[in-house]
Motif scaffolding. Structure first.
Motif, PDB file in Angstrom:
ATOM      1  N   GLN A   1     -25.040  -8.262  54.486  1.00  0.00           N
ATOM      2  CA  GLN A   1     -23.797  -7.547  54.739  1.00  0.00           C
ATOM      3  C   GLN A   1     -23.630  -7.301  56.233  1.00  0.00           C
ATOM      4  N   LYS A   2     -22.365  -7.262  56.662  1.00  0.00           N
ATOM      5  CA  LYS A   2     -22.069  -6.968  58.061  1.00  0.00           C
ATOM      6  C   LYS A   2     -21.668  -5.518  58.260  1.00  0.00           C
ATOM      7  N   ASN A   3     -21.143  -4.901  57.209  1.00  0.00           N
ATOM      8  CA  ASN A   3     -20.782  -3.493  57.357  1.00  0.00           C
ATOM      9  C   ASN A   3     -22.038  -2.631  57.229  1.00  0.00           C
ATOM     10  N   ARG A   4     -21.878  -1.330  57.438  1.00  0.00           N
ATOM     11  CA  ARG A   4     -23.030  -0.432  57.461  1.00  0.00           C
ATOM     12  C   ARG A   4     -23.019   0.542  56.291  1.00  0.00           C
ATOM     13  N   SER A   5     -22.498   0.096  55.154  1.00  0.00           N
ATOM     14  CA  SER A   5     -22.441   0.933  53.960  1.00  0.00           C
ATOM     15  C   SER A   5     -23.693   0.734  53.118  1.00  0.00           C
ATOM     16  N   ALA A   6     -24.183   1.824  52.532  1.00  0.00           N
ATOM     17  CA  ALA A   6     -25.353   1.752  51.656  1.00  0.00           C
ATOM     18  C   ALA A   6     -24.982   1.357  50.231  1.00  0.00           C
ATOM     19  N   VAL A   7     -23.680   1.247  49.950  1.00  0.00           N
ATOM     20  CA  VAL A   7     -23.223   0.993  48.581  1.00  0.00           C
ATOM     21  C   VAL A   7     -23.628  -0.388  48.049  1.00  0.00           C
ATOM     22  N   PRO A   8     -23.470  -1.490  48.802  1.00  0.00           N
ATOM     23  CA  PRO A   8     -23.829  -2.798  48.238  1.00  0.00           C
ATOM     24  C   PRO A   8     -25.266  -2.874  47.713  1.00  0.00           C
TER      25      PRO A   8
ATOM     26  N   ALA B   1     -41.568 -10.997  38.316  1.00  0.00           N
ATOM     27  CA  ALA B   1     -41.760 -11.480  39.692  1.00  0.00           C
ATOM     28  C   ALA B   1     -40.425 -11.835  40.341  1.00  0.00           C
ATOM     29  N   VAL B   2     -39.528 -12.465  39.567  1.00  0.00           N
ATOM     30  CA  VAL B   2     -38.221 -12.846  40.089  1.00  0.00           C
ATOM     31  C   VAL B   2     -37.442 -11.605  40.535  1.00  0.00           C
ATOM     32  N   VAL B   3     -37.490 -10.556  39.721  1.00  0.00           N
ATOM     33  CA  VAL B   3     -36.785  -9.314  40.031  1.00  0.00           C
ATOM     34  C   VAL B   3     -37.288  -8.715  41.340  1.00  0.00           C
ATOM     35  N   MET B   4     -38.593  -8.722  41.537  1.00  0.00           N
ATOM     36  CA  MET B   4     -39.157  -8.158  42.759  1.00  0.00           C
ATOM     37  C   MET B   4     -38.795  -9.004  43.985  1.00  0.00           C
ATOM     38  N   ILE B   5     -38.801 -10.320  43.824  1.00  0.00           N
ATOM     39  CA  ILE B   5     -38.415 -11.200  44.933  1.00  0.00           C
ATOM     40  C   ILE B   5     -36.950 -10.964  45.302  1.00  0.00           C
ATOM     41  N   VAL B   6     -36.114 -10.702  44.304  1.00  0.00           N
ATOM     42  CA  VAL B   6     -34.703 -10.381  44.565  1.00  0.00           C
ATOM     43  C   VAL B   6     -34.599  -9.140  45.443  1.00  0.00           C
ATOM     44  N   LEU B   7     -35.405  -8.119  45.136  1.00  0.00           N
ATOM     45  CA  LEU B   7     -35.398  -6.905  45.955  1.00  0.00           C
ATOM     46  C   LEU B   7     -35.822  -7.200  47.390  1.00  0.00           C
ATOM     47  N   VAL B   8     -36.758  -8.123  47.548  1.00  0.00           N
ATOM     48  CA  VAL B   8     -37.216  -8.492  48.894  1.00  0.00           C
ATOM     49  C   VAL B   8     -36.108  -9.204  49.665  1.00  0.00           C
ATOM     50  N   VAL B   9     -35.536 -10.216  49.050  1.00  0.00           N
ATOM     51  CA  VAL B   9     -34.589 -11.097  49.733  1.00  0.00           C
ATOM     52  C   VAL B   9     -33.298 -10.375  50.107  1.00  0.00           C
ATOM     53  N   PHE B  10     -32.807  -9.508  49.239  1.00  0.00           N
ATOM     54  CA  PHE B  10     -31.498  -8.892  49.473  1.00  0.00           C
ATOM     55  C   PHE B  10     -31.569  -7.501  50.095  1.00  0.00           C
ATOM     56  N   SER B  11     -32.765  -7.096  50.499  1.00  0.00           N
ATOM     57  CA  SER B  11     -32.887  -5.836  51.226  1.00  0.00           C
ATOM     58  C   SER B  11     -33.327  -6.140  52.656  1.00  0.00           C
ATOM     59  N   ARG B  12     -33.551  -5.091  53.423  1.00  0.00           N
ATOM     60  CA  ARG B  12     -34.114  -5.260  54.758  1.00  0.00           C
ATOM     61  C   ARG B  12     -35.459  -4.539  54.868  1.00  0.00           C
ATOM     62  N   THR B  13     -36.027  -4.215  53.731  1.00  0.00           N
ATOM     63  CA  THR B  13     -37.295  -3.491  53.731  1.00  0.00           C
ATOM     64  C   THR B  13     -38.335  -4.261  54.535  1.00  0.00           C
TER      65      THR B  13
ATOM     66  N   GLY C   1     -38.357 -14.665  57.282  1.00  0.00           N
ATOM     67  CA  GLY C   1     -37.251 -15.618  57.168  1.00  0.00           C
ATOM     68  C   GLY C   1     -35.947 -14.943  56.834  1.00  0.00           C
ATOM     69  N   ARG C   2     -36.010 -13.970  55.915  1.00  0.00           N
ATOM     70  CA  ARG C   2     -34.827 -13.194  55.552  1.00  0.00           C
ATOM     71  C   ARG C   2     -34.240 -12.473  56.762  1.00  0.00           C
ATOM     72  N   ASP C   3     -35.100 -11.821  57.538  1.00  0.00           N
ATOM     73  CA  ASP C   3     -34.629 -11.059  58.694  1.00  0.00           C
ATOM     74  C   ASP C   3     -34.025 -11.965  59.760  1.00  0.00           C
ATOM     75  N   LYS C   4     -34.633 -13.123  59.918  1.00  0.00           N
ATOM     76  CA  LYS C   4     -34.111 -14.064  60.924  1.00  0.00           C
ATOM     77  C   LYS C   4     -32.703 -14.516  60.545  1.00  0.00           C
TER      78      LYS C   4
ATOM     79  N   PHE D   1     -26.716 -14.190  60.932  1.00  0.00           N
ATOM     80  CA  PHE D   1     -25.439 -14.389  60.253  1.00  0.00           C
ATOM     81  C   PHE D   1     -24.746 -13.104  59.795  1.00  0.00           C
ATOM     82  N   PHE D   2     -25.488 -12.034  59.620  1.00  0.00           N
ATOM     83  CA  PHE D   2     -24.885 -10.864  58.980  1.00  0.00           C
ATOM     84  C   PHE D   2     -24.929  -9.593  59.811  1.00  0.00           C
ATOM     85  N   LYS D   3     -26.011  -9.324  60.471  1.00  0.00           N
ATOM     86  CA  LYS D   3     -26.187  -8.004  61.072  1.00  0.00           C
ATOM     87  C   LYS D   3     -25.162  -7.751  62.172  1.00  0.00           C
ATOM     88  N   ASP D   4     -24.477  -6.634  62.044  1.00  0.00           N
ATOM     89  CA  ASP D   4     -23.470  -6.235  63.027  1.00  0.00           C
ATOM     90  C   ASP D   4     -24.048  -5.101  63.871  1.00  0.00           C
TER      91      ASP D   4
END
Length: 270
Positions: A33-40, A161-173, A247-250, A255-258
């Motif tokens: 996401q490019k916006n700074r909302s915690a909702v997504p 395992a898939v569920v946990m990988i989803v949390l990794v990929v789509f977060s910034r943790t 890789g996710r952070d890069k 492409f996304f971080k504003d």
């Protein structure tokens, strides 16, 4: 090469053992996401959490009638199911706390939630990968059939395992190399439990003296090989998660971080 050397030099410093992080927004903003909302990320985390609750309840409803609750609790798979539910729930609670926007909140309050979630995240993701690999490698062809229901079997030994990988990929943790101590410590706790259970004369639901065939303490040599191999796999699994996060952070930063947007939550907590 210089960048890699710099990375490892930074990662293997004592402060990297701690649970301190400069930017707390990394724990409640999505990598996509490019916006700074915690909702997504809250929406995604709620979906994941509800899915994990469904898996946990299904496991208990379908499995416990065939064994008592005490036997259900001895398996690492079920420890993992409980953990993914708690971890996804803590992630959703963290996002919800930010979205609610309590005017009396303090940075200390949020940091407590972050630290709890971060430790759970560090433990649960590589553990879910270990459970999946361990089951499909060693237990699907075992003499004892550990599968109660074929559909449930896939959910608790693959979808977890898939569920946990989803949390990794789509977060910034953030993921730190030295935090491998968290999943390793949890693994040691389970090993100690299995030893105590064996020494106390505990039996599996199938009447065996072991919980898992390759963790049979009547044959300590084989059991120790399993323990060491699992420990190595947990560490490698953690390293894999670190690489995925890098890789996710890069990609996210490119492409996304504003970096020019302002965030009232970030201002309040820093």
């Amino acid at each position: 090469m210089a960048a890699i050397k710099k990375y490892f030099k930074k990662e293997f410093q004592v402060p990297m053992l701690t649970l301190e992080h400069d930017d707390l927004t990394d724990f409640y903003l999505s990598s996509c996401q490019k916006n700074r909302s915690a909702v997504p990320l809250l929406c995604l985390r709620m979906i994941v959490f509800l899915g994990c609750v469904g898996i946990l309840l299904s496991s208990m409803i379908l499995t416990i009638p065939q064994m008592n609750f005490g036997h259900w609790c001895i398996f690492l798979t079920h420890w993992g199911v409980i953990l993914i539910t708690i971890t996804s729930g803590s992630a959703a609670l963290l996002s919800l706390k930010v979205c609610i926007g309590d005017p009396n909140r303090t940075s200390t309050d949020l940091q407590l939630y972050v630290k709890i979630y971060w430790v759970l995240y560090n433990i649960t993701v590589p553990l879910a990968v270990l459970i999946t690999a361990f089951y499909w490698t060693f237990l699907t062809g075992a003499d004892v059939d550990f599968a109660v229901d074929p559909v449930l079997d896939v959910f608790i030994h693959a979808v977890n395992a898939v569920v946990m990988i989803v949390l990794v990929v789509f977060s910034r943790t953030p993921s730190r190399l030295l935090h491998f101590l968290h999943p390793l410590g949890f693994g040691i706790i389970y090993v100690i439990f299995s030893v105590i259970y064996y020494a106390a004369g505990g039996l599996s639901p199938f009447g065996a003296v072991y919980i898992y065939p390759m963790l049979d303490w009547s044959s300590p040599g084989i059991a120790m090989i399993t323990v060491v191999g699992s420990a190595i796999f947990l560490i490698l699994g953690h390293v894999l998660i670190v690489l995925i996060a890098l890789g996710r952070d890069k990609l996210s930063n490119r492409f996304f971080k504003d970096t020019h947007s302002m965030n009232i939550y970030s201002d309040a907590y820093n």
